[in-house]
Design a protein around this motif. Structure first.
Motif, PDB file in Angstrom:
ATOM      1  N   GLY A  16       0.817  -1.135  -0.034  1.00 52.44           N
ATOM      2  CA  GLY A  16      -0.004  -0.025  -0.143  1.00 52.44           C
ATOM      3  C   GLY A  16       0.888   1.275  -0.088  1.00 52.44           C
ATOM      4  O   GLY A  16       2.061   1.231  -0.468  1.00 52.44           O
ATOM      5  N   ASN A  17       0.357   2.503   0.228  1.00 54.42           N
ATOM      6  CA  ASN A  17       0.929   3.669   0.499  1.00 54.42           C
ATOM      7  C   ASN A  17       1.551   3.854   1.681  1.00 54.42           C
ATOM      8  O   ASN A  17       0.743   4.321   2.915  1.00 54.42           O
ATOM      9  N   ILE A  18       2.953   3.906   1.721  1.00 47.49           N
ATOM     10  CA  ILE A  18       3.552   4.131   3.004  1.00 47.49           C
ATOM     11  C   ILE A  18       3.597   5.508   3.215  1.00 47.49           C
ATOM     12  O   ILE A  18       3.710   6.143   4.476  1.00 47.49           O
ATOM     13  N   GLY A  19       3.321   6.193   2.182  1.00 45.32           N
ATOM     14  CA  GLY A  19       3.373   8.004   2.321  1.00 45.32           C
ATOM     15  C   GLY A  19       3.137   8.525   1.005  1.00 45.32           C
ATOM     16  O   GLY A  19       2.603   7.918   0.324  1.00 45.32           O
ATOM     17  N   ILE A  20       3.069   9.859   0.892  1.00 44.98           N
ATOM     18  CA  ILE A  20       2.780  10.513  -0.342  1.00 44.98           C
ATOM     19  C   ILE A  20       4.027  11.015  -0.844  1.00 44.98           C
ATOM     20  O   ILE A  20       4.753  11.870  -0.116  1.00 44.98           O
ATOM     21  N   ALA A  21       4.200  10.750  -2.182  1.00 42.55           N
ATOM     22  CA  ALA A  21       5.274  11.154  -2.727  1.00 42.55           C
ATOM     23  C   ALA A  21       5.498  12.493  -3.615  1.00 42.55           C
ATOM     24  O   ALA A  21       4.088  12.723  -4.002  1.00 42.55           O
ATOM     25  N   GLY A  22       6.567  13.005  -3.756  1.00 43.91           N
ATOM     26  CA  GLY A  22       6.595  14.323  -4.494  1.00 43.91           C
ATOM     27  C   GLY A  22       7.920  14.520  -4.876  1.00 43.91           C
ATOM     28  O   GLY A  22       8.921  14.298  -4.198  1.00 43.91           O
ATOM     29  N   HIS A  23       8.164  15.255  -6.130  1.00 43.87           N
ATOM     30  CA  HIS A  23       9.571  15.590  -6.444  1.00 43.87           C
ATOM     31  C   HIS A  23       9.813  16.916  -6.135  1.00 43.87           C
ATOM     32  O   HIS A  23       9.005  18.036  -6.254  1.00 43.87           O
ATOM     33  N   TYR A  24      11.142  17.252  -5.616  1.00 43.61           N
ATOM     34  CA  TYR A  24      11.415  18.608  -4.913  1.00 43.61           C
ATOM     35  C   TYR A  24      12.783  18.744  -5.572  1.00 43.61           C
ATOM     36  O   TYR A  24      13.531  17.980  -5.929  1.00 43.61           O
ATOM     37  N   SER A  25      13.106  20.153  -5.727  1.00 45.87           N
ATOM     38  CA  SER A  25      14.455  20.686  -5.925  1.00 45.87           C
ATOM     39  C   SER A  25      14.834  21.137  -4.425  1.00 45.87           C
ATOM     40  O   SER A  25      14.060  21.302  -3.633  1.00 45.87           O
ATOM     41  N   PHE A  26      16.213  21.332  -4.086  1.00 45.12           N
ATOM     42  CA  PHE A  26      16.734  21.729  -2.946  1.00 45.12           C
ATOM     43  C   PHE A  26      17.700  22.448  -3.169  1.00 45.12           C
ATOM     44  O   PHE A  26      18.316  22.598  -4.372  1.00 45.12           O
ATOM     45  N   ALA A  27      18.351  23.168  -2.155  1.00 48.50           N
ATOM     46  CA  ALA A  27      19.457  24.160  -2.228  1.00 48.50           C
ATOM     47  C   ALA A  27      20.915  23.432  -2.885  1.00 48.50           C
ATOM     48  O   ALA A  27      20.852  22.460  -2.358  1.00 48.50           O
ATOM     49  N   GLN A  28      21.446  24.256  -3.719  1.00 44.38           N
ATOM     50  CA  GLN A  28      22.508  23.605  -4.421  1.00 44.38           C
ATOM     51  C   GLN A  28      23.557  23.403  -3.264  1.00 44.38           C
ATOM     52  O   GLN A  28      23.843  24.119  -2.287  1.00 44.38           O
ATOM     53  N   GLY A  29      24.212  22.334  -3.375  1.00 42.41           N
ATOM     54  CA  GLY A  29      25.347  21.844  -2.711  1.00 42.41           C
ATOM     55  C   GLY A  29      25.167  21.298  -1.215  1.00 42.41           C
ATOM     56  O   GLY A  29      25.795  21.174  -0.299  1.00 42.41           O
ATOM     57  N   THR A  30      23.612  20.847  -1.174  1.00 41.92           N
ATOM     58  CA  THR A  30      23.281  20.203   0.212  1.00 41.92           C
ATOM     59  C   THR A  30      22.933  18.861   0.107  1.00 41.92           C
ATOM     60  O   THR A  30      22.255  18.346   1.032  1.00 41.92           O
ATOM     61  N   ALA A  31      23.133  18.355  -1.127  1.00 44.25           N
ATOM     62  CA  ALA A  31      22.620  16.810  -1.390  1.00 44.25           C
ATOM     63  C   ALA A  31      23.105  15.870  -0.329  1.00 44.25           C
ATOM     64  O   ALA A  31      22.461  14.909   0.172  1.00 44.25           O
ATOM     65  N   ARG A  32      24.182  15.851  -0.058  1.00 45.58           N
ATOM     66  CA  ARG A  32      24.951  14.864   0.876  1.00 45.58           C
ATOM     67  C   ARG A  32      24.443  14.879   2.429  1.00 45.58           C
ATOM     68  O   ARG A  32      23.953  14.072   2.956  1.00 45.58           O
ATOM     69  N   GLU A  33      24.076  16.199   2.864  1.00 45.80           N
ATOM     70  CA  GLU A  33      23.365  16.550   4.136  1.00 45.80           C
ATOM     71  C   GLU A  33      22.138  16.110   4.093  1.00 45.80           C
ATOM     72  O   GLU A  33      21.543  15.398   4.931  1.00 45.80           O
ATOM     73  N   LEU A  34      21.474  16.474   2.960  1.00 45.73           N
ATOM     74  CA  LEU A  34      20.010  15.856   2.966  1.00 45.73           C
ATOM     75  C   LEU A  34      19.806  14.438   2.835  1.00 45.73           C
ATOM     76  O   LEU A  34      19.217  13.770   3.431  1.00 45.73           O
ATOM     77  N   ALA A  35      20.819  13.573   2.229  1.00 42.19           N
ATOM     78  CA  ALA A  35      20.747  12.354   2.297  1.00 42.19           C
ATOM     79  C   ALA A  35      20.995  11.592   3.616  1.00 42.19           C
ATOM     80  O   ALA A  35      20.188  10.653   3.951  1.00 42.19           O
ATOM     81  N   ARG A  36      21.578  12.365   4.694  1.00 40.85           N
ATOM     82  CA  ARG A  36      21.818  12.005   5.972  1.00 40.85           C
ATOM     83  C   ARG A  36      20.533  12.184   6.770  1.00 40.85           C
ATOM     84  O   ARG A  36      20.355  11.795   7.874  1.00 40.85           O
ATOM     85  N   ARG A  37      19.673  13.118   6.343  1.00 38.59           N
ATOM     86  CA  ARG A  37      18.192  13.491   6.938  1.00 38.59           C
ATOM     87  C   ARG A  37      17.114  12.665   6.471  1.00 38.59           C
ATOM     88  O   ARG A  37      15.958  12.986   7.208  1.00 38.59           O
ATOM     89  N   VAL A  38      17.138  11.872   5.604  1.00 37.86           N
ATOM     90  CA  VAL A  38      16.351  11.143   5.129  1.00 37.86           C
ATOM     91  C   VAL A  38      16.384   9.494   5.207  1.00 37.86           C
ATOM     92  O   VAL A  38      17.769   9.142   5.626  1.00 37.86           O
ATOM     93  N   THR A  39      15.374   8.838   5.303  1.00 35.12           N
ATOM     94  CA  THR A  39      15.607   7.395   5.016  1.00 35.12           C
ATOM     95  C   THR A  39      15.751   6.943   3.823  1.00 35.12           C
ATOM     96  O   THR A  39      14.799   7.118   3.048  1.00 35.12           O
TER      97      THR A  39
END
Length: 218
Positions: A103-126
């Motif tokens: 089933g639906n574990i959650g609601i999905a969406g595509h997002y852009s994010f601040a440049q240069g923050t991908a590594r830190e963002l990856a640490r903040r999500v599962t």
């Protein structure tokens, strides 16, 4: 990329009313209204088309136990009798049926994010999806996932939006699934999301590996 609700209904082979219900339930991801037209996330539509089956969707305890059984973990969230029945059900499912039951574990969406923050963002999500699999599993699958797109779960969308300047963006490099129930990060979850959200080759490879694990549940 986004798709109109009318187009989604045609692709799903359902009525506009049923498609509207699925959109409002979160099954079609984040929904936008532009000029009176409802737009749904195309990747969520693809995921819904890949998760077809019958029967009741599983509750949180059953989902968690199913993922544990596929990962070979000892975690159990059901009693022994219910776990035994679940084993039998799992062995009979294909990838599409498993995805449907999850089933639906959650609601999905595509997002852009601040440049240069991908590594830190990856640490903040599962993290999830094929790109979260270890290198040996990827080699066994024979695929190279899209590493320009991060797939992850969060129970703090507001906090992430503030810290990383998230904006809904059809071409954004983050597929974020907002949920109150963070799933266990393991290969079974990664394969499931690789099957649901990957391109045709990645989806096929992850689906075949899911089916191998389903058939082997002991």
């Amino acid at each position: 990329m986004q798709t109109t609700l009318a187009e989604a209904a045609l692709l799903l082979g359902t009525s506009p009313r049923a498609a509207r219900y699925q959109a409002h339930s979160g099954a079609l991801g984040q929904v936008r209204e532009v000029g009176g037209t409802l737009l749904v996330d195309a990747h969520s539509l693809t995921a819904l088309r890949r998760s077809r089956g019958r029967g009741r969707r599983w509750n949180a305890a059953t989902r968690a136990t199913a993922l544990a059984l596929l990962d070979g973990r000892a975690d159990r969230y059901l009693d022994s009798s219910a776990t035994s029945r679940l084993r039998s059900v799992l062995r009979a499912l294909d990838a599409a049926g498993f995805a449907y039951r999850m089933g639906n574990i959650g609601i999905a969406g595509h997002y852009s994010f601040a440049q240069g923050t991908a590594r830190e963002l990856a640490r903040r999500v599962t993290r999830s999806g094929a790109s979260a699999l270890d290198s040996q599993t990827l080699a066994d699958l024979g695929v190279e996932p899209d590493r320009t797109r991060l797939i992850g779960y969060t129970d703090d969308l507001g906090g992430l939006a503030d810290d990383f300047l998230l904006n809904l963006d059809d071409d954004g490099g983050l597929l974020l699934i907002e949920t109150l129930e963070l799933p266990h990060a393991g290969a079974a979850l990664y394969l499931l999301d690789g099957y649901l959200y990957g391109d045709a080759r990645v989806s096929g490879a992850c689906g075949r590996e899911l089916e191998r694990r389903l058939a082997a549940v002991a």
